[in-house]
Structures are given as structure tokens and as C-alpha cells.
Enzyme design. Structure first.
Site, PDB file in Angstrom:
ATOM      1  N   LEU A 103      22.789 -14.662  37.573  1.00 42.55           N
ATOM      2  CA  LEU A 103      21.374 -14.591  37.179  1.00 42.55           C
ATOM      3  C   LEU A 103      21.312 -13.747  35.910  1.00 42.55           C
ATOM      4  O   LEU A 103      22.047 -12.763  35.774  1.00 42.55           O
ATOM      5  CB  LEU A 103      20.533 -13.929  38.278  1.00 42.55           C
ATOM      6  CG  LEU A 103      20.352 -14.706  39.584  1.00 42.55           C
ATOM      7  CD1 LEU A 103      19.571 -13.871  40.599  1.00 42.55           C
ATOM      8  CD2 LEU A 103      19.630 -16.031  39.347  1.00 42.55           C
ATOM      9  N   ASP A 104      20.406 -14.096  35.003  1.00 40.00           N
ATOM     10  CA  ASP A 104      20.253 -13.326  33.760  1.00 40.00           C
ATOM     11  C   ASP A 104      19.827 -11.899  34.053  1.00 40.00           C
ATOM     12  O   ASP A 104      19.215 -11.632  35.094  1.00 40.00           O
ATOM     13  CB  ASP A 104      19.132 -13.923  32.888  1.00 40.00           C
ATOM     14  CG  ASP A 104      19.409 -15.341  32.493  1.00 40.00           C
ATOM     15  OD1 ASP A 104      20.580 -15.720  32.442  1.00 40.00           O
ATOM     16  OD2 ASP A 104      18.417 -16.060  32.245  1.00 40.00           O
ATOM     17  N   ILE A 105      20.033 -11.051  33.080  1.00 38.06           N
ATOM     18  CA  ILE A 105      19.620  -9.652  33.243  1.00 38.06           C
ATOM     19  C   ILE A 105      18.113  -9.546  33.538  1.00 38.06           C
ATOM     20  O   ILE A 105      17.688  -8.703  34.325  1.00 38.06           O
ATOM     21  CB  ILE A 105      20.038  -8.815  31.996  1.00 38.06           C
ATOM     22  CG1 ILE A 105      19.783  -7.339  32.237  1.00 38.06           C
ATOM     23  CG2 ILE A 105      19.363  -9.295  30.722  1.00 38.06           C
ATOM     24  CD1 ILE A 105      20.473  -6.416  31.250  1.00 38.06           C
ATOM     25  N   THR A 107      16.292 -11.774  35.111  1.00 35.13           N
ATOM     26  CA  THR A 107      15.921 -12.556  36.293  1.00 35.13           C
ATOM     27  C   THR A 107      16.243 -11.715  37.519  1.00 35.13           C
ATOM     28  O   THR A 107      17.303 -11.090  37.577  1.00 35.13           O
ATOM     29  CB  THR A 107      16.733 -13.872  36.353  1.00 35.13           C
ATOM     30  OG1 THR A 107      16.505 -14.597  35.146  1.00 35.13           O
ATOM     31  CG2 THR A 107      16.327 -14.726  37.545  1.00 35.13           C
TER      32      THR A 107
END
Ligand code: URA
Length: 250
Positions: A103-105, A107
């Protein structure tokens, strides 16, 4: 129990089954003193397996953890910039765990971590089409055409996205909230899909992964998966992809 060597090696978290087959084919794996051959089986409890002359760590207890990844944490094992990493959240378990996908930073939400390399590789492989459910908040209102494109496919620089489901759409002031269920796992996929349609994502939370949901876990909290949940994840191949997801309710 007698198991194929590549399965034993992958289950120990050493590498994927496919990579293990390559190592065997290259003559880098020894079993009980002899060089292993492709297709060979061994006792997963008793065999002495060496890879490049180093013992394969005897399979430690397999651990499966579901965390609610907080915003600002990075989905890696260590970060050169010193930012908090997701594995910090499971340090106290004393086992080296790896995230399943990323997951993105910016998200937050549901992320699995495990030392079961074989299952992690299977789940992350595109052919398994695991449903991932995201709660999305975007600026502005979606047109009918944008909703259709999100579901049928958005043209991104790495190709069209696969069919998705859009549910539970609601408008709040200048923003729209909705849930998007996708089964691909491309880099920044949801953000890029929305941006391609002219909508900046201002909040993104993964609220579901296959049959698993965040329930009441607060950001930063975790729970171990039950044996039943692990079995279900292992049998996911039989459950079929997104077509089983509820029809759109907008
Ligand atoms: N899609 C994104 O854009 N970011 C994530 O972290 C996951 C899916």
C-alpha cells in the site's frame, strides 16, 4: 510428509516455488548429501536441504497477521529515509514477516503480513485475482461516464485496467465517496484510475482483501488470522474472481 522440494523451499520463505525450481535445475540444491533433481520429493521434516551449501532454515512456525496500516508508514522491510515501516508494527511477534503486496505511504488500511512465502507469492500473483476493496474519496462528482470507465476499464500508461466494481457511492459537499473493488495490484492503481478521469484522490483506505475486512481494527492495530481464515486464503484459487462480488449499488 513427502513434498516436492520446490514446495518445501518456498514454504520456508526462502523464495518462490518457481525460483526454487530454477535453483534445483541449476544444481544448487542438495538433499541428504546428493544434488537434487527436478521433480524430486523429500521429507519436509527430516530431510537435510542445502542451498549453495547453506542449510535451508527449518521451517519456523507460520504466522499470518492482518494489520490496519496507518498513514505515513512505508510497505517495505526497512527505509533508507528512516520513515516508519509496516514491519515495525509486528516486531513484538519476534518473527520476520513480509507484507503481501503493498500500500502507498498515503494509503491506510488492510495489509497482510506473513512468513509463509509460498502463500504470499500465490496471493500476490496476478493470476489469483484476489479482490481488494478500497474506500475512496475524490474531489468533485463522478459523471456516469467516469463511473462506467472505472468499472469497465480506464486507459492507463501501462494498459487498460480490468473490470472493477463501484459500490456505495455518496456525495458529500465537494467530494464523492465510493468503494472500488479491483483484483489487479498495479502500482498506485486506484489513484491513477481516478486521476486519469480528472479526480484527485484525497483519501484511500483498503477496507477488504478477499473475504477479510478491517472490522474494528484502529490504525496501527493488528490481529492474527485464525486457522480457518488461513485455510480459506489457501483455497482462494477455487473461489473465483471479482464476478462474485455484489452488483453495483449507487
Ligand atoms: N491503489 C493505490 O493507488 N494505492 C494503493 O496503495 C493501493 C491501491
Amino acid at each position: 510428509m513427502q513434498q516436492r522440494l520446490q514446495k518445501i523451499i518456498a514454504a520456508a520463505g526462502y523464495c518462490s516455488r518457481r525460483r526454487a525450481e530454477e535453483l534445483i535445475a541449476a544444481g544448487r540444491v542438495r538433499v541428504d548429501g546428493h544434488i537434487a533433481v527436478i521433480g524430486e520429493k523429500a521429507d519436509d521434516q527430516a530431510a537435510v536441504i542445502l542451498i549453495d551449501d547453506k542449510p535451508l532454515q527449518s521451517a519456523e512456525k507460520l504466522v499470518y497477521v492482518l494489520i490496519n496500516k496507518p498513514l505515513g508508514t512505508v510497505t517495505t522491510l526497512s527505509d533508507p529515509e528512516g520513515r516508519p515501516v509496516v514491519t515495525d508494527l509486528v516486531k513484538e511477534l519476534g518473527v520476520r514477516l513480509f507484507p503481501v503486496g503493498r500500500l502507498d505511504i498515503n494509503t491506510s488500511g488492510l495489509l497482510l503480513l506473513t512468513n509463509d512465502g509460498a502463500l504470499a507469492n500465490r496471493l500476490a500473483h496476478p493470476s489469483h485475482q484476489v479482490d481488494k476493496r478500497y474506500l475512496v474519496k475524490v474531489r468533485g462528482q463522478l459523471t456516469n461516464d467516469s463511473k462506467r470507465q472505472l468499472e469497465e476499464g480506464v486507459a492507463l500508461e501501462d494498459g487498460m485496467t480490468s473490470p472493477a466494481k463501484l459500490v456505495n457511492l455518496r456525495i458529500s459537499g465537494n467530494h464523492t465517496w465510493f468503494e472500488l473493488i479491483i483484483h489487479e495490484g498495479r502500482n498506485r492503481q486506484v489513484r491513477r484510475m481516478c486521476e486519469a478521469l480528472g479526480h484527485q484522490v484525497s483519501r484511500l483506505v483498503r477496507i477488504g482483501y478477499a473475504f477479510l475486512t478491517l472490522d474494528n481494527l484502529a490504525p496501527g492495530q493488528k490481529r492474527l488470522l485464525s486457522e480457518r481464515e488461513v485455510k480459506r486464503l489457501q483455497g482462494l484459487d477455487k473461489n473465483g474472481p471479482i464476478s462474485k462480488t455484489k452488483a453495483r449499488q449507487t
